[in-house]
Design an enzyme around this catalytic site. Structure first.
Site, PDB file in Angstrom:
ATOM      1  N   HIS A  52       0.865  -1.181   0.000  1.00  0.00           N
ATOM      2  CA  HIS A  52       0.000   0.000   0.000  1.00  0.00           C
ATOM      3  C   HIS A  52       0.897   1.225   0.000  1.00  0.00           C
ATOM      4  CE1 HIS A  52      -3.555   2.428   0.589  1.00  0.00           C
ATOM      5  NE2 HIS A  52      -2.901   3.097   1.514  1.00  0.00           N
ATOM      6  N   GLY A  77      -7.145   3.430   1.742  1.00  0.00           N
ATOM      7  CA  GLY A  77      -8.041   3.619   0.600  1.00  0.00           C
ATOM      8  C   GLY A  77      -7.344   4.185  -0.617  1.00  0.00           C
ATOM      9  N   LEU A 136      -9.990  -3.608   4.251  1.00  0.00           N
ATOM     10  CA  LEU A 136      -9.065  -2.908   3.348  1.00  0.00           C
ATOM     11  C   LEU A 136      -7.901  -2.241   4.099  1.00  0.00           C
ATOM     12  CD1 LEU A 136      -8.467  -1.913   0.452  1.00  0.00           C
ATOM     13  CD2 LEU A 136      -9.861   0.088   0.969  1.00  0.00           C
ATOM     14  N   ASP A 137      -6.678  -2.545   3.676  1.00  0.00           N
ATOM     15  CA  ASP A 137      -5.460  -1.898   4.205  1.00  0.00           C
ATOM     16  C   ASP A 137      -5.326  -2.033   5.724  1.00  0.00           C
ATOM     17  OD1 ASP A 137      -4.885  -1.083   1.635  1.00  0.00           O
ATOM     18  OD2 ASP A 137      -5.914   0.823   1.846  1.00  0.00           O
ATOM     19  N   ALA A 138      -5.901  -3.087   6.278  1.00  0.00           N
ATOM     20  CA  ALA A 138      -5.861  -3.240   7.729  1.00  0.00           C
ATOM     21  C   ALA A 138      -5.174  -4.530   8.167  1.00  0.00           C
ATOM     22  CB  ALA A 138      -7.278  -3.185   8.296  1.00  0.00           C
TER      23      ALA A 138
END
Lengths: 290, 290, 290, 290
Positions: free
Chosen positions: D198, D207, D233-235
């Site tokens: 990311h 995001g 998401l992205d976690a």
């Protein structure tokens, strides 16, 4: 530090410092309708008390009323009283790069990717190597590959051939992307605009096998140095450096692997800054206007 | 890397590598009910093919059935076959530090703050200086300040006095916090457990005025190096290094200012690691088990 | 970036970009005999296409023929057409700092050391704290210590008292050196020139206990952020940030210890740049002319 | 951290901490003649007081008397009392990688170079993309390129096709090298061993368009994060992060250019560590045994 899309003129100047230099230059540009987009200067003072003015000015050309062809003579008149050294560049002139390599591909790969995709008006026009290993890479990129092997006895003649090639191909800058050969003073004199990457944190570990030297010394950080090549080995003006942390766990092979990531970044950054006319060498140093 | 609150024993071992060393050591500890809280080892191989085992084991003492007093003899039996060098430490032994300073206060201030507030069982028991500048600082902290001026003719006698002082005060480690004096080989031999901070990125810029040297060379990154002092100036085993970016805009004074921030961090980190028995010197290098 | 010893005037300007701004300003300074020692500007363009001019000019006063008292009116005439916001500063005006603290001493210690020894013309004139822990430190430094405890019910009245104190002592800048209290929008409005250090890499981990948040999230790097305090918590213009690598081995206590080293460096650098009039806030951002 | 050439077995274990785990494991390995080459473990304690044991052991196979086929059952017996989760790996098993890309080439180029030349026993067996841009690159490298375009209406079916492809090609790990698509929870459940890059310093700027977010916020440092993809998401658990300094002079394009250099380094390092079985996820975190 975006490359301006409006064409610009760039003046680099080094001279003895006196009051009024910036005023004289900005006034000259203003008188002819130039819109300044960057002004950067610095006064360097060493122990001797001698003060050096180092400056870079960039202005847009479309509103500038002096024709490009008249600019050098006009600048000569303006700069002569400063008794220094100045160069003039135009941002829309495509610069021609020669990449000198040996067997390692990481720096060349990185340069190839950047000049294709990035914001600098430059192209790699040829590759020179003393080995054939990277020919397929140059072929795939559609770049002329010149295999010029060097031995102790052929070195002098081969360097002459290289200098002729650079001249014939109107090369502006040579990038030694892990060339692993020492260029002779004669070559450097013949083509002074040469950037080298040395795989150590200069002035530590000059000469051969710097990663082996670093391993033997037990340092905790290694680095890489991009510098202009000069007659004295690894002693030219430093453009950019970067370093990376290592530990006792790292073998020489680990140092090489970690170091290569640094080498390619440092070299590409230095080349990009040079192509943007943001590097001004003076004595054994550089000003980096970035 | 938290300092365990449960008291622990720490074994540091360096020897020629052979299979089974870790097994032998962990088995010995297990046999006596020791609960391992840290096992760290590394095999260092240089070009000669010689392999060195470097290890650190830490285990909790409350469940360990061997009395502390018997441990050295028991370890001697275990380690003798490895024909190496080992040391044993207990985490609840307060270590006694002597700080050697000159006129600059930043490193001393940082050490003072950390040993008062931090997680290491240590105390600064005395300050030695060839100048009186930092006496008020030591006084405020309630630490004995010994003014021991050094001249070329008094150096030998003064070093003898210093060694006696260290012995009388049962000092475990000397920290040269910008002492700016070169300790003689005789001193180093008499007190080898001495950590120095050199204000350059060793092996670059050994000797005096490294920031001036760095300015003259035009490097783009400067650094600091914490190392064990040895008879050869600035050539001892490196414990920790750190660096900071500079530019052509930075004067020598800027280098000094930026460098001092690095110096104090590097020195304090090195001292902390040493107090936690995480540094194992071997040859001219160190393993840092962190 | 040395602080010039010759007194200088410094102009900071933010306005809509139009051609000719730099030319107009440098001409104005030249007309009155000012010798420029620094010119730095940048045009910021966001997605909306709106372009902002951000600039800083610094020139020597001894040769400048306009009296200091006349300079604001003259600059008003020059800058009015740009329809922006400008401020004027003189390098030889001693700035008066108030440090707000709670119980942690590392940032305050660092600020104290720098303002005593460094190259910035500034002095810490008072310390405000809701706790008594750091009173001895202020006493030792000879700085007035104001114990102003804050509870939910007294907050409003105490902030009024603080604002009056700042006014009475002609304070130029408030530095929240780990104050750990949230200043109300009323306070910020009453004293907007306030710099805070937040112990996370903003915008990550706003609000309380950022190191605990970072530990829970399992990040591999932590940081600290110096920013101007605004009415919205931890959302003001960022001046400076720095980060440090951590690992799964680090406990929350280790994060705090490592983070504090970063906090003090970041805060001191931000304060120094602000005192040198090198920070220009615009919208929710800052230009840092360094 | 060199990859050992002697074949090794690697055990990764996470369980509730109790005394004796390391002793039990090292004894088991010793009993069967295994020579330990790496032991790394850590006890993680959060605020709840719950303590987790996280460990990695690596030992040489040639002298190990248990056949490989019997090892899982034997380890099951040893580890069952710890009531945790363990995995076993052999260093000489070639791992099969699928790279998911979109239009950007820098991460894929870097992965290609490393798996060809580096010290990890792995190969990229296929490339999946929703665009055709990078097909020539895959073709040149001789790697199967699967063009699987995704629209909102086809997403579900295409992910099923992807999962079948991964199964058919016996893929061990998916690397999202700037894939720019959000994998559905169903995909992640079907293939949990997926690493994503990311392009922000998570948890900041989750995001879309993180560089635009960073520009708008005015941060002074940007970064990149390699993490395991999870349903949120992205976690997912963070493996590796790195950051780079920016300034107000940098446009969004500059952020993208500088960020890409970080992205490729971070992703390649994370993948390498994963292939060496040095990453142990637990909860929403990772232990990185390096």
């Amino acid at each position: 530090m975006p490359a301006p899309k409006t064409p610009t003129a760039i003046l680099l100047l080094v001279c003895k410092d006196t009051p009024g230099i910036v005023t004289r230059l900005t006034s000259f540009i203003a008188e002819h309708g130039g819109n300044l987009v960057d002004v950067d200067f610095h006064v360097d003072a060493d122990d001797s008390g001698e003060k050096l003015f180092l400056g870079r000015l960039e202005w847009e050309l479309p509103t500038f009323t002096l024709p490009r062809a008249s600019l050098p003579a006009a600048l000569e008149t303006v700069c002569t009283p400063f008794a220094g050294r100045w160069t003039l560049h135009f941002s829309d002139t495509t610069q021609r790069i020669a990449v000198f390599v040996s067997k390692q591909d990481h720096c060349m790969l990185d340069l190839l990717r950047r000049t294709s995709f990035d914001d600098v008006d430059a192209q790699i026009v040829l590759v020179v190597s003393n080995h054939l290993d990277l020919k397929p890479l140059a072929d795939h990129a559609g770049i002329a590959f010149h295999h010029i092997p060097i031995t102790a006895s052929t070195k002098q003649a081969q360097e002459v051939a290289e200098l002729e090639l650079l001249k014939a191909e109107r090369v502006d800058v040579v990038v030694m992307a892990k060339y692993m050969q020492i260029l002779s003073p004669t070559f450097i004199e013949g083509f002074p605009n040469t950037i080298n990457i040395h795989h150590s944190f200069l002035p530590a570990f000059v000469g051969g096998k710097p990663y082996h030297q670093a391993f033997a010394r037990g340092v905790k950080i290694i680095g890489a140095t991009a510098h202009f090549a000069t007659a004295e080995l690894d002693a030219g003006p430093i453009i950019e450096q970067e370093c990376v942390r290592i530990s006792h766990r790292d073998t020489v092979q680990d140092l090489i692997r970690k170091g290569q990531d640094v080498e390619r970044s440092v070299l590409s950054r230095a080349v990009r800054l040079h192509l943007l006319h943001r590097i001004l060498p003076y004595g054994n140093k550089t000003a980096v206007f970035a």
